[in-house]
Write an enzyme that holds these catalytic residues in place. Sequence first.
Site, PDB file in Angstrom:
ATOM      1  N   HIS A 224       0.937  -1.251  -0.043  1.00  0.00           N
ATOM      2  CA  HIS A 224       0.020   0.040   0.026  1.00  0.00           C
ATOM      3  C   HIS A 224       0.846   1.361   0.057  1.00  0.00           C
ATOM      4  O   HIS A 224       1.043   1.905   1.057  1.00  0.00           O
ATOM      5  CB  HIS A 224      -1.000  -0.188   1.229  1.00  0.00           C
ATOM      6  CG  HIS A 224      -2.030  -0.943   1.046  1.00  0.00           C
ATOM      7  ND1 HIS A 224      -2.068  -2.261   1.885  1.00  0.00           N
ATOM      8  CD2 HIS A 224      -3.111  -0.962   0.148  1.00  0.00           C
ATOM      9  CE1 HIS A 224      -3.090  -2.982   1.578  1.00  0.00           C
ATOM     10  NE2 HIS A 224      -3.871  -2.243   0.525  1.00  0.00           N
ATOM     11  N   HIS A 264      -7.056   6.605  -3.324  1.00  0.00           N
ATOM     12  CA  HIS A 264      -7.842   5.635  -2.751  1.00  0.00           C
ATOM     13  C   HIS A 264      -7.255   5.090  -1.323  1.00  0.00           C
ATOM     14  O   HIS A 264      -8.116   4.456  -0.564  1.00  0.00           O
ATOM     15  CB  HIS A 264      -8.334   4.777  -3.690  1.00  0.00           C
ATOM     16  CG  HIS A 264      -7.337   3.727  -3.867  1.00  0.00           C
ATOM     17  ND1 HIS A 264      -6.342   3.880  -4.567  1.00  0.00           N
ATOM     18  CD2 HIS A 264      -7.107   2.408  -3.392  1.00  0.00           C
ATOM     19  CE1 HIS A 264      -5.518   2.649  -4.663  1.00  0.00           C
ATOM     20  NE2 HIS A 264      -6.168   1.803  -3.939  1.00  0.00           N
ATOM     21  N   ASP A 374      -8.548  -1.602  -8.220  1.00  0.00           N
ATOM     22  CA  ASP A 374      -8.059  -1.655  -7.041  1.00  0.00           C
ATOM     23  C   ASP A 374      -7.606  -3.125  -6.556  1.00  0.00           C
ATOM     24  O   ASP A 374      -6.391  -3.376  -5.856  1.00  0.00           O
ATOM     25  CB  ASP A 374      -8.955  -1.322  -5.601  1.00  0.00           C
ATOM     26  CG  ASP A 374      -8.231  -1.268  -4.415  1.00  0.00           C
ATOM     27  OD1 ASP A 374      -6.971  -0.903  -4.470  1.00  0.00           O
ATOM     28  OD2 ASP A 374      -9.047  -1.499  -3.372  1.00  0.00           O
TER      29      ASP A 374
END
Length: 491
Positions: A224, A264, A374
């Site tokens: 991430h 996001h 995603d």
Amino acid sequence: MEVCYQLPVLPLDRPVPKHVLSRRGAISFSSSSSLFGAPDPRQLSQRRGAISYDSSDQTALYIRMLGACVIFKQLFSNVRVRSQAGFEPERRGSHPYLSIDFQTLHSRAEYSGAATGRKIRRLFSFQRHLHSIRLPQGTSYSTPLHILDEDYTGQAKCMLEKVGSWNFDIFLFDRLTNGNSLVTLTFHLLNRFGLIELFQLDMVKLRRFLVLVQDDYHSQNPYHNAVHAADVTQAMYCYLKEPKLSRSLTSCDILLGLLAAATHDLDHPGVNQPFLIKTDHYLAALYRNSSVLENHHWRSAVGLLRETELFFHLPADDWLNMERQLGSLILATDISRQNEYLSKFRTHLDQEDLCLGSAGDRHFVLQMALKCADICNPCRPWELSKQWSEKVTEEFFHQGEIEKQHKLEVSPLCDNQANTIGNIQIGFMTYVVEPLFAEWARFSDTRLSQTMLGHLGLNKASWSGLQTGSMDESDLEEPASRTSPQGSQES
């Protein structure tokens, strides 16, 4: 159709400690409508990353970005950065893990001995202020500026000419841009769609916004991080170019889709929501254990939009509505709500009642596109998909090690003794990725959709082969790339 949100609030009998009021990344629910600083809620007007909502609540609710923990710990050795209960004068409850030092979230176990001496490159608002006042005085900057070689700049530009290819190698692009893949890619795509000129975006403000966004991703996270955000943004671009979407989406839809993809996972701490909940982290309390990370990503993104005043030249109603829609898109990426969105999508497709002339239906399709972007890693070519699989598993196992160190129950998929990359990926593909992309192919039956499903099947078979030992990695590299279709190409 305008979507309204009930923002979570904390009980009024639990005032926020003063030292939290001054921290970055706050959200105010005071009656003031302006951005604010610290620590008086009525006078908070300059603090970065803040959002103000109309309310009669005298006590503002605040969030600070988790990454700041590392900076404060290094600058002030006597400060212990803890979960929510650790911020209170007295610890409530008897849980032994409430004093977890969150600096460990951003350190690898093998380098734990040298963690305290490691340089932290993320620049927060107070750091940028210090640098801005020191540099004119002749103080040298400790981290040298990296200037790209012209050849590398040219190679990056060549890659951008093929940015619509599903085989786009974001890892190579990140190297060619010297770690600035998110800034470079997002700026290029906004310009490619003509959005900068159409929305009269100030180039300096836009550049600053994108740099701050990239800065607020944690480079210490194996998965991430800003490269993942850039990869999702590139995938989102591929979906936006699909015939059904390109014919129907408005310029505002496209702008929101790209910004949502870029932000996001903003300020993701490298641990999941259950970890924050079971350690009683204050973010979990603030958002009442519901879409904790996604709410934080959204609020952080809006804070940067307001700090840079990127949309302030637009009518207030317009940019406020854009912020709400941005939140709706980011909140849709909550994997715990996967079945909810998938079921709704399947129902629309069964009833054939999706009307892309409707703003509400277009927004829902954007949500589904972002969800696909995603988690599209298993649908990439093997040589790319495999790297993402290794990175996300590394992040899972790192969380598991932290949980073991603090005698916590190890989260599912985070135990490196009970899981392997292969079985995690096979399960993820089977129960999460395949159902979603099968429905997306029903909605958009194009060459790209078939390409993604083709890669998905090949990658799943490859992991199964590695699990059973029927093939080794050298057998997988070439066949996957030779037999897979090329996917979406630039027109």
